[in-house]
Design a protein around this motif. Structure first.
Motif, PDB file in Angstrom:
ATOM      1  N   ALA A 106      -9.346  13.909  15.838  1.00  0.00           N
ATOM      2  CA  ALA A 106     -10.722  13.931  16.336  1.00  0.00           C
ATOM      3  C   ALA A 106     -11.728  14.104  15.209  1.00  0.00           C
ATOM      4  O   ALA A 106     -12.876  13.680  15.325  1.00  0.00           O
ATOM      5  N   MET A 107     -11.297  14.718  14.091  1.00  0.00           N
ATOM      6  CA  MET A 107     -12.191  14.986  12.970  1.00  0.00           C
ATOM      7  C   MET A 107     -11.934  14.050  11.788  1.00  0.00           C
ATOM      8  O   MET A 107     -12.179  14.414  10.643  1.00  0.00           O
ATOM      9  N   SER A 108     -11.436  12.867  12.043  1.00  0.00           N
ATOM     10  CA  SER A 108     -11.040  11.972  10.951  1.00  0.00           C
ATOM     11  C   SER A 108     -11.937  10.749  10.816  1.00  0.00           C
ATOM     12  O   SER A 108     -11.538   9.738  10.254  1.00  0.00           O
ATOM     13  N   ASP A 109     -13.173  10.852  11.311  1.00  0.00           N
ATOM     14  CA  ASP A 109     -14.050   9.681  11.303  1.00  0.00           C
ATOM     15  C   ASP A 109     -14.246   9.093   9.909  1.00  0.00           C
ATOM     16  O   ASP A 109     -14.376   7.879   9.750  1.00  0.00           O
ATOM     17  N   GLU A 110     -14.290   9.967   8.871  1.00  0.00           N
ATOM     18  CA  GLU A 110     -14.617   9.447   7.542  1.00  0.00           C
ATOM     19  C   GLU A 110     -13.396   8.911   6.798  1.00  0.00           C
ATOM     20  O   GLU A 110     -13.543   8.377   5.695  1.00  0.00           O
ATOM     21  N   LEU A 111     -12.203   9.033   7.382  1.00  0.00           N
ATOM     22  CA  LEU A 111     -11.000   8.520   6.720  1.00  0.00           C
ATOM     23  C   LEU A 111     -10.925   7.001   6.870  1.00  0.00           C
ATOM     24  O   LEU A 111     -11.178   6.463   7.949  1.00  0.00           O
ATOM     25  N   ASP A 112     -10.548   6.329   5.785  1.00  0.00           N
ATOM     26  CA  ASP A 112     -10.362   4.889   5.907  1.00  0.00           C
ATOM     27  C   ASP A 112      -9.026   4.611   6.588  1.00  0.00           C
ATOM     28  O   ASP A 112      -8.164   5.483   6.724  1.00  0.00           O
TER      29      ASP A 112
END
Length: 202
Positions: A106-112
């Protein structure tokens, strides 16, 4: 519910008086660390605490040659009452504990996409190794293996298979997940990498 207490009290109620190394060996033979939160290395400390609380009692001391003396413990009546309470509590716990991977996802929006896929593939490899362990357990019986033991191993195996299926679903939908994340943050997904690129950026 304290799983180590349940294991120790259950072992003493089932097998009779035992010393610490015998209980630890039972935990290792039964592979308790694979299907429960019991850790064989924690059993000695638990024995001392339960003795202090009157749940178990020393009945004799044994010594073999030059080896250190070993205290043999038996379950007390108070220990049997505690065993019944712990077993009832364990049967009553039906909720699955939250998995930290869900919060991380849920907190991985900035991961490519490549980074996220790498994390998930690593987790899947670890789960596959655990699944192989339980497959081997199903093929090889240990001493005094019971029907309950067979069902415990199968329960753990099926839970791991469900985890593997979810990880496969996640890997299949990572590209879609990254696209939705990019749209939410007003960016575009860079072709071939799945990285979120802010509007106006390169």
């Amino acid at each position: 519910m304290n799983p180590t207490r349940l294991f120790v009290l259950g072992a003493l109620a089932r097998h009779g008086a035992m010393y610490g190394h015998q209980i630890r060996r039972d935990a290792r033979v039964d592979r308790a660390e694979l299907w429960s939160e019991v850790r064989p290395g924690s059993l000695y400390g638990a024995l001392h605490r339960m003795e202090a609380e009157g749940l178990i009692e020393p009945v004799r001391t044994e010594q073999d040659g030059q080896l250190p003396a070993r205290t043999v413990y038996a379950i007390t009546e108070e220990g049997r009452r505690e065993l019944r309470t712990l077993r009832t509590e364990a049967f009553g716990e039906v909720g699955l504990r939250p998995d930290p991977v869900d919060l991380a996802l849920a907190m991985s929006d900035e991961l490519d996409e490549d980074t996220l896929r790498g994390f998930i593939e690593d987790r899947r490899r670890m789960l596959a190794a655990q699944a192989a362990q339980f497959d081997h357990l199903g093929e090889r019986a240990w001493p005094d293996q019971t029907v309950a033991d067979d069902l415990i191993v199968e329960h753990a195996r099926l839970r791991i298979q469900a985890e593997l299926a979810w990880h496969d679903l996640l890997l299949d939908q990572i590209e879609k997940l990254r696209t939705v994340s990019a749209h939410r943050h007003g960016g575009d997904t860079q072709p071939g990498r799945g990285r979120v690129v802010p509007e106006g950026g390169r």
